[in-house]
Write a protein that holds these residues in place. Structure first.
Motif, PDB file in Angstrom:
ATOM      1  N   TYR A   1       9.234   7.068  -8.904  1.00 56.12           N
ATOM      2  CA  TYR A   1       8.968   6.946  -7.467  1.00 56.12           C
ATOM      3  C   TYR A   1      10.262   6.819  -6.665  1.00 56.12           C
ATOM      4  O   TYR A   1      10.333   7.254  -5.515  1.00 56.12           O
ATOM      5  CB  TYR A   1       7.997   5.791  -7.168  1.00 56.12           C
ATOM      6  CG  TYR A   1       8.587   4.406  -7.202  1.00 56.12           C
ATOM      7  CD1 TYR A   1       9.032   3.798  -6.036  1.00 56.12           C
ATOM      8  CD2 TYR A   1       8.681   3.699  -8.390  1.00 56.12           C
ATOM      9  CE1 TYR A   1       9.572   2.525  -6.063  1.00 56.12           C
ATOM     10  CE2 TYR A   1       9.202   2.428  -8.427  1.00 56.12           C
ATOM     11  CZ  TYR A   1       9.661   1.834  -7.265  1.00 56.12           C
ATOM     12  OH  TYR A   1      10.181   0.583  -7.291  1.00 56.12           O
TER      13      TYR A   1
ATOM     14  N   ARG B   1       0.831  -1.207   0.000  1.00 53.63           N
ATOM     15  CA  ARG B   1       0.000   0.000   0.000  1.00 53.63           C
ATOM     16  C   ARG B   1       0.861   1.250   0.000  1.00 53.63           C
ATOM     17  O   ARG B   1       0.605   2.201  -0.743  1.00 53.63           O
ATOM     18  CB  ARG B   1      -0.924  -0.010   1.216  1.00 53.63           C
ATOM     19  CG  ARG B   1      -1.825   1.205   1.295  1.00 53.63           C
ATOM     20  CD  ARG B   1      -2.693   1.153   2.570  1.00 53.63           C
ATOM     21  NE  ARG B   1      -3.393   2.372   2.742  1.00 53.63           N
ATOM     22  CZ  ARG B   1      -2.883   3.487   3.304  1.00 53.63           C
ATOM     23  NH1 ARG B   1      -1.658   3.491   3.758  1.00 53.63           N
ATOM     24  NH2 ARG B   1      -3.599   4.581   3.425  1.00 53.63           N
ATOM     25  N   ASP B   2       1.910   1.270   0.825  1.00 50.72           N
ATOM     26  CA  ASP B   2       2.795   2.435   0.870  1.00 50.72           C
ATOM     27  C   ASP B   2       3.508   2.650  -0.464  1.00 50.72           C
ATOM     28  O   ASP B   2       3.671   3.781  -0.912  1.00 50.72           O
ATOM     29  CB  ASP B   2       3.825   2.289   1.987  1.00 50.72           C
ATOM     30  CG  ASP B   2       3.205   2.421   3.371  1.00 50.72           C
ATOM     31  OD1 ASP B   2       2.089   2.979   3.471  1.00 50.72           O
ATOM     32  OD2 ASP B   2       3.830   1.968   4.351  1.00 50.72           O
TER      33      ASP B   2
ATOM     34  N   GLU C   1       2.365   1.784  -3.387  1.00 54.98           N
ATOM     35  CA  GLU C   1       1.358   2.292  -4.329  1.00 54.98           C
ATOM     36  C   GLU C   1       1.109   3.784  -4.103  1.00 54.98           C
ATOM     37  O   GLU C   1       0.954   4.547  -5.048  1.00 54.98           O
ATOM     38  CB  GLU C   1       0.061   1.490  -4.226  1.00 54.98           C
ATOM     39  CG  GLU C   1       0.193   0.047  -4.675  1.00 54.98           C
ATOM     40  CD  GLU C   1       0.743  -0.089  -6.085  1.00 54.98           C
ATOM     41  OE1 GLU C   1       0.349   0.702  -6.979  1.00 54.98           O
ATOM     42  OE2 GLU C   1       1.580  -0.981  -6.310  1.00 54.98           O
ATOM     43  N   VAL C   2       1.070   4.192  -2.834  1.00 48.62           N
ATOM     44  CA  VAL C   2       0.889   5.615  -2.525  1.00 48.62           C
ATOM     45  C   VAL C   2       2.079   6.420  -3.055  1.00 48.62           C
ATOM     46  O   VAL C   2       1.906   7.484  -3.664  1.00 48.62           O
ATOM     47  CB  VAL C   2       0.705   5.832  -1.002  1.00 48.62           C
ATOM     48  CG1 VAL C   2       0.796   7.314  -0.647  1.00 48.62           C
ATOM     49  CG2 VAL C   2      -0.611   5.249  -0.535  1.00 48.62           C
ATOM     50  N   LEU C   3       3.288   5.905  -2.848  1.00 49.77           N
ATOM     51  CA  LEU C   3       4.481   6.583  -3.355  1.00 49.77           C
ATOM     52  C   LEU C   3       4.453   6.683  -4.875  1.00 49.77           C
ATOM     53  O   LEU C   3       4.761   7.731  -5.448  1.00 49.77           O
ATOM     54  CB  LEU C   3       5.750   5.844  -2.919  1.00 49.77           C
ATOM     55  CG  LEU C   3       6.186   6.028  -1.471  1.00 49.77           C
ATOM     56  CD1 LEU C   3       7.267   5.017  -1.115  1.00 49.77           C
ATOM     57  CD2 LEU C   3       6.678   7.443  -1.240  1.00 49.77           C
ATOM     58  N   LYS C   4       4.084   5.602  -5.537  1.00 54.98           N
ATOM     59  CA  LYS C   4       4.030   5.606  -6.995  1.00 54.98           C
ATOM     60  C   LYS C   4       2.973   6.579  -7.513  1.00 54.98           C
ATOM     61  O   LYS C   4       3.197   7.290  -8.504  1.00 54.98           O
ATOM     62  CB  LYS C   4       3.765   4.198  -7.525  1.00 54.98           C
ATOM     63  CG  LYS C   4       4.972   3.294  -7.403  1.00 54.98           C
ATOM     64  CD  LYS C   4       4.682   1.920  -7.992  1.00 54.98           C
ATOM     65  CE  LYS C   4       5.918   1.040  -7.949  1.00 54.98           C
ATOM     66  NZ  LYS C   4       5.689  -0.272  -8.566  1.00 54.98           N
ATOM     67  N   THR C   5       1.838   6.633  -6.837  1.00 57.22           N
ATOM     68  CA  THR C   5       0.777   7.566  -7.237  1.00 57.22           C
ATOM     69  C   THR C   5       1.239   9.009  -7.079  1.00 57.22           C
ATOM     70  O   THR C   5       1.061   9.836  -7.977  1.00 57.22           O
ATOM     71  CB  THR C   5      -0.501   7.322  -6.413  1.00 57.22           C
ATOM     72  OG1 THR C   5      -0.937   5.979  -6.621  1.00 57.22           O
ATOM     73  CG2 THR C   5      -1.598   8.291  -6.796  1.00 57.22           C
ATOM     74  N   LYS C   6       1.849   9.314  -5.943  1.00 53.35           N
ATOM     75  CA  LYS C   6       2.340  10.672  -5.700  1.00 53.35           C
ATOM     76  C   LYS C   6       3.433  11.041  -6.697  1.00 53.35           C
ATOM     77  O   LYS C   6       3.455  12.154  -7.228  1.00 53.35           O
ATOM     78  CB  LYS C   6       2.869  10.799  -4.263  1.00 53.35           C
ATOM     79  CG  LYS C   6       3.316  12.175  -3.886  1.00 53.35           C
ATOM     80  CD  LYS C   6       2.189  13.160  -3.959  1.00 53.35           C
ATOM     81  CE  LYS C   6       2.643  14.529  -3.511  1.00 53.35           C
ATOM     82  NZ  LYS C   6       1.652  15.555  -3.740  1.00 53.35           N
TER      83      LYS C   6
END
Length: 103
Positions: free
Chosen positions: A68, A52-53, A55-60
């Protein structure tokens, strides 16, 4: 830089928020050394984090338009800055505000 940032920078220059410094060469040398040491990637680490972390980093990172891994490095630099070299000669560093008059 975005058009907004360009305009903001131009406005700050035109309004006299910037001033010349007598020791420009010393400041430039210090900043160039810090930049080259920051760019030197001579150590690898492995970190286990949740999917999850990641994915959040990749999205940001996608929102910022950067890889990322670069975002992760940027976050690390925020908490472990090389800027201590700059502070040691009596200068405070913030992006685009190195020589503002209010310092």
């Amino acid at each position: 830089m975005s058009d907004y940032n360009d305009k903001e920078l131009l406005d700050s220059i035109e309004s006299g928020e910037w001033k010349s410094v007598n020791n420009f060469d010393e400041i430039k040398t210090t900043l160039m050394k810090a930049a080259s040491e920051t760019a030197l990637k001579d150590y690898r680490i492995n970190v286990r984090i949740s999917k999850r972390d990641v994915e959040v980093l990749k999205t940001k990172a996608l929102e910022e338009g950067i890889p990322y891994q670069t975002l992760v490095t940027s976050i690390l630099h925020h908490y472990c800055p090389i800027i201590s070299q700059i502070n040691s000669i009596g200068y405070r560093y913030r992006s685009l505000e190195l020589c503002r008059k209010n310092w």
